[in-house]
Design a protein around this motif. Structure first.
Motif, PDB file in Angstrom:
ATOM      1  N   ASN A  21       0.812  -1.216   0.000  1.00 21.37           N
ATOM      2  CA  ASN A  21       0.000   0.000   0.000  1.00 21.37           C
ATOM      3  C   ASN A  21       0.852   1.276   0.000  1.00 21.37           C
ATOM      4  N   GLU A  22       2.155   1.153   0.241  1.00 23.19           N
ATOM      5  CA  GLU A  22       3.057   2.303   0.171  1.00 23.19           C
ATOM      6  C   GLU A  22       3.846   2.334  -1.142  1.00 23.19           C
ATOM      7  N   GLN A  23       3.686   1.312  -1.959  1.00 24.28           N
ATOM      8  CA  GLN A  23       4.350   1.275  -3.255  1.00 24.28           C
ATOM      9  C   GLN A  23       3.454   1.971  -4.271  1.00 24.28           C
ATOM     10  N   THR A  24       3.365   3.278  -4.110  1.00 25.87           N
ATOM     11  CA  THR A  24       2.483   4.102  -4.934  1.00 25.87           C
ATOM     12  C   THR A  24       3.306   5.078  -5.762  1.00 25.87           C
ATOM     13  N   ASN A  25       2.641   5.758  -6.682  1.00 28.50           N
ATOM     14  CA  ASN A  25       3.314   6.765  -7.499  1.00 28.50           C
ATOM     15  C   ASN A  25       3.911   7.884  -6.653  1.00 28.50           C
ATOM     16  N   ASP A  26       3.299   8.177  -5.509  1.00 24.23           N
ATOM     17  CA  ASP A  26       3.829   9.217  -4.624  1.00 24.23           C
ATOM     18  C   ASP A  26       5.205   8.857  -4.076  1.00 24.23           C
ATOM     19  N   HIS A  27       5.486   7.571  -3.947  1.00 20.69           N
ATOM     20  CA  HIS A  27       6.750   7.111  -3.381  1.00 20.69           C
ATOM     21  C   HIS A  27       7.711   6.556  -4.445  1.00 20.69           C
ATOM     22  N   LYS A  28       7.292   6.585  -5.684  1.00 22.12           N
ATOM     23  CA  LYS A  28       8.112   6.028  -6.765  1.00 22.12           C
ATOM     24  C   LYS A  28       9.224   7.007  -7.145  1.00 22.12           C
ATOM     25  N   ILE A  29      10.414   6.483  -7.350  1.00 23.68           N
ATOM     26  CA  ILE A  29      11.566   7.287  -7.757  1.00 23.68           C
ATOM     27  C   ILE A  29      11.635   7.285  -9.279  1.00 23.68           C
ATOM     28  N   ARG A  30      11.643   8.458  -9.845  1.00 22.60           N
ATOM     29  CA  ARG A  30      11.738   8.609 -11.307  1.00 22.60           C
ATOM     30  C   ARG A  30      13.207   8.526 -11.744  1.00 22.60           C
ATOM     31  N   GLY A  31      13.439   8.062 -12.949  1.00 25.25           N
ATOM     32  CA  GLY A  31      14.789   8.018 -13.497  1.00 25.25           C
ATOM     33  C   GLY A  31      15.474   6.679 -13.331  1.00 25.25           C
ATOM     34  N   CYS A  32      14.739   5.661 -12.916  1.00 24.39           N
ATOM     35  CA  CYS A  32      15.309   4.320 -12.762  1.00 24.39           C
ATOM     36  C   CYS A  32      14.647   3.375 -13.752  1.00 24.39           C
ATOM     37  N   GLN A  33      15.422   2.446 -14.290  1.00 22.71           N
ATOM     38  CA  GLN A  33      14.850   1.449 -15.192  1.00 22.71           C
ATOM     39  C   GLN A  33      13.887   0.539 -14.440  1.00 22.71           C
ATOM     40  N   SER A  34      14.278   0.148 -13.235  1.00 26.03           N
ATOM     41  CA  SER A  34      13.434  -0.700 -12.404  1.00 26.03           C
ATOM     42  C   SER A  34      12.451   0.182 -11.644  1.00 26.03           C
ATOM     43  N   SER A  35      11.395  -0.438 -11.167  1.00 23.58           N
ATOM     44  CA  SER A  35      10.484   0.292 -10.289  1.00 23.58           C
ATOM     45  C   SER A  35      11.102   0.339  -8.904  1.00 23.58           C
ATOM     46  N   VAL A  36      11.163   1.543  -8.335  1.00 24.89           N
ATOM     47  CA  VAL A  36      11.749   1.752  -7.014  1.00 24.89           C
ATOM     48  C   VAL A  36      10.817   2.664  -6.225  1.00 24.89           C
ATOM     49  N   TRP A  37      10.516   2.237  -4.992  1.00 30.07           N
ATOM     50  CA  TRP A  37       9.686   3.040  -4.099  1.00 30.07           C
ATOM     51  C   TRP A  37      10.457   3.280  -2.815  1.00 30.07           C
ATOM     52  N   ILE A  38      10.391   4.513  -2.317  1.00 30.41           N
ATOM     53  CA  ILE A  38      11.083   4.872  -1.079  1.00 30.41           C
ATOM     54  C   ILE A  38      10.163   5.723  -0.221  1.00 30.41           C
ATOM     55  N   THR A  39      10.135   5.412   1.057  1.00 33.95           N
ATOM     56  CA  THR A  39       9.483   6.281   2.023  1.00 33.95           C
ATOM     57  C   THR A  39      10.534   6.716   3.028  1.00 33.95           C
ATOM     58  N   LEU A  40      10.425   7.946   3.440  1.00 32.98           N
ATOM     59  CA  LEU A  40      11.364   8.502   4.396  1.00 32.98           C
ATOM     60  C   LEU A  40      10.560   9.318   5.398  1.00 32.98           C
ATOM     61  N   THR A  41      10.631   8.918   6.658  1.00 33.73           N
ATOM     62  CA  THR A  41       9.876   9.618   7.679  1.00 33.73           C
ATOM     63  C   THR A  41      10.774   9.946   8.863  1.00 33.73           C
ATOM     64  N   PRO A  42      10.677  11.183   9.347  1.00 29.62           N
ATOM     65  CA  PRO A  42      11.440  11.538  10.550  1.00 29.62           C
ATOM     66  C   PRO A  42      10.794  10.920  11.784  1.00 29.62           C
ATOM     67  N   ASN A  43      11.642  10.524  12.721  1.00 29.27           N
ATOM     68  CA  ASN A  43      11.164   9.918  13.958  1.00 29.27           C
ATOM     69  C   ASN A  43      12.160  10.264  15.067  1.00 29.27           C
ATOM     70  N   ILE A  91      20.171   7.801  -4.412  1.00 32.63           N
ATOM     71  CA  ILE A  91      20.906   8.385  -3.284  1.00 32.63           C
ATOM     72  C   ILE A  91      20.648   9.882  -3.202  1.00 32.63           C
ATOM     73  N   LYS A  92      20.697  10.555  -4.343  1.00 36.13           N
ATOM     74  CA  LYS A  92      20.448  12.000  -4.357  1.00 36.13           C
ATOM     75  C   LYS A  92      19.035  12.309  -3.869  1.00 36.13           C
ATOM     76  N   GLN A  93      18.069  11.505  -4.301  1.00 44.40           N
ATOM     77  CA  GLN A  93      16.680  11.711  -3.885  1.00 44.40           C
ATOM     78  C   GLN A  93      16.522  11.501  -2.378  1.00 44.40           C
ATOM     79  N   VAL A  94      17.151  10.459  -1.833  1.00 44.15           N
ATOM     80  CA  VAL A  94      17.080  10.206  -0.385  1.00 44.15           C
ATOM     81  C   VAL A  94      17.703  11.377   0.368  1.00 44.15           C
ATOM     82  N   GLN A  95      18.844  11.867  -0.113  1.00 41.03           N
ATOM     83  CA  GLN A  95      19.480  12.994   0.556  1.00 41.03           C
ATOM     84  C   GLN A  95      18.603  14.234   0.484  1.00 41.03           C
ATOM     85  N   LEU A  96      17.955  14.467  -0.636  1.00 39.77           N
ATOM     86  CA  LEU A  96      17.037  15.601  -0.758  1.00 39.77           C
ATOM     87  C   LEU A  96      15.834  15.437   0.165  1.00 39.77           C
TER      88      LEU A  96
END
Length: 131
Positions: free
Chosen positions: A36-58, A122-127
């Protein structure tokens, strides 16, 4: 799991086939992102494979979760998780992930397309973590 422990385990592998198998194992172990978190909102653009990332402060630490539809990419995402998950923004900014990938020997064993994709991730995660 720490970056140093991953490096030690990589050094114990006798060849690149073993290292790839270890990378795939790390991906299966660390890349757990609910469907349910593998959505377009969490998808990283610019990769051949489908990649989803969530990053939350805690509590001033960043929680990173990711997944991919490709086994090797999942392994590479696991490395990013090991490097950045449950770290502060300062720790993320200070960790030289490129040097660590070089120590692991990944730089020369990834295809140019995959290298560009991982750099994008990596750049997206850092951003996303504001570093």
């Amino acid at each position: 799991m720490t970056p140093q422990k991953v490096l030690q385990n990589f050094q114990r592998c006798s060849n690149w086939e073993d290292k790839y198998l270890y990378l795939i194992e790390l991906g299966d172990r660390f890349c757990i992102l609910p469907l349910n978190e593998q959505t377009n909102d969490h998808k990283i653009r610019g990769c051949q494979s489908s990649v989803w990332i969530t990053l939350t402060p805690n509590d001033n630490l960043i929680h990173l979760a990711a997944n991919s539809d490709a086994a090797i990419v999942k392994g590479l995402l696991a490395l990013i998780i090991i490097a950045y998950d449950q770290k502060s923004r300062q720790q993320i900014a200070e960790f030289d992930i490129d040097a660590w990938f070089e120590q692991l020997g990944l730089t020369q064993h990834l295809t140019p397309t995959r290298s560009i994709g991982i750099a994008t991730i990596i750049k997206q995660v850092q951003l996303m973590s504001n570093v």
